[in-house]
Write an enzyme that holds these catalytic residues in place. Structure first.
Site, mmCIF file in Angstrom:
data_model
loop_
_atom_site.group_PDB
_atom_site.id
_atom_site.type_symbol
_atom_site.label_atom_id
_atom_site.label_comp_id
_atom_site.label_asym_id
_atom_site.label_seq_id
_atom_site.Cartn_x
_atom_site.Cartn_y
_atom_site.Cartn_z
ATOM 1 N N LEU A 43 86.418 14.267 -4.222
ATOM 2 C CA LEU A 43 86.982 13.100 -5.021
ATOM 3 C C LEU A 43 85.556 12.681 -5.682
ATOM 4 C CD1 LEU A 43 89.686 11.190 -3.176
ATOM 5 C CD2 LEU A 43 89.730 12.319 -5.271
ATOM 6 N N ASP A 44 85.617 12.493 -6.908
ATOM 7 C CA ASP A 44 84.342 11.916 -7.517
ATOM 8 C C ASP A 44 84.066 10.641 -6.921
ATOM 9 O OD1 ASP A 44 84.259 13.937 -9.487
ATOM 10 O OD2 ASP A 44 85.621 12.635 -10.596
ATOM 11 N N ARG A 45 82.846 10.105 -6.881
ATOM 12 C CA ARG A 45 82.496 8.857 -6.120
ATOM 13 C C ARG A 45 83.006 7.941 -6.479
ATOM 14 N NH1 ARG A 45 76.354 6.670 -7.393
ATOM 15 N NH2 ARG A 45 76.556 4.951 -6.269
#
Length: 178
Positions: A43-45
């Site tokens: 999951l992206d930051r």
């Protein structure tokens, strides 16, 4: 074999170490002290939600390989009010720079979500709405790019489920065994 479900908060990297900036950006190690598990996907930051971690390589491959078509459901808070045409475009699949996406399930929702820290930017002159989007592939920033492609910039993104696993009432920053 160990599999855990983690509710990744906004701003946390989907990895246990950060070689670029180990003291400035939080990683999974701030929340999970279990050295044998690894994320099955990312999951992206700037995204939140369900992250599955496991020590089972076969499970990890099944969850992340595009050919397995594991459904992943996201709640996207978007700028603007989605029209039926925009939802239909998402349902039919859109063509991004890296090619066409598979058809997705897309619908308007009114979720009950915890507040985000920091909160999203709010513009009083532009409404926002929530879309539930289920995809069966997992390209880099795919949901954000799909929403932007149809004219609905994503303000907040929460992964709600991976396969049969869901966040349910798991608070941000906590985990449980699957």
């Amino acid at each position: 074999m160990t599999t855990i479900l983690f509710h990744k908060p906004f701003g946390v990297l989907s990895q246990f170490t950060d070689a670029r900036s180990p003291t400035e950006r939080p990683t999974l190690s701030a929340y999970i002290d279990m050295p044998s598990v690894y994320p099955a996907g990312r999951l992206d930051r700037d995204s939140e939600g369900l992250l599955v971690l496991t020590d089972d390589g076969r499970l990890q491959a099944r969850l992340t390989q595009p050919r397995s078509k594991t459904p992943k459901t996201y709640w996207a808070q978007v700028e603007g009010t989605p029209t039926p045409d925009q939802l239909t475009a998402l349902q039919n699949g859109v063509t991004l720079k890296d090619g066409p996406t598979r058809p997705a399930k897309a619908r308007l929702i009114t979720p009950d979500v915890p507040p985000r820290d920091p909160p999203i930017r709010v513009r009083k002159s532009i409404p926002d709405a929530w879309i539930e989007l289920t995809i069966t592939e997992g390209r880099n920033r795919q949901v954000r790019r799909m929403c932007a492609h149809v004219g609905l910039p994503c303000l907040r993104l929460i992964r709600r489920s991976v396969g049969d696993w869901t966040l349910n009432d798991l608070p941000p920053g906590t985990w449980r065994h699957a």
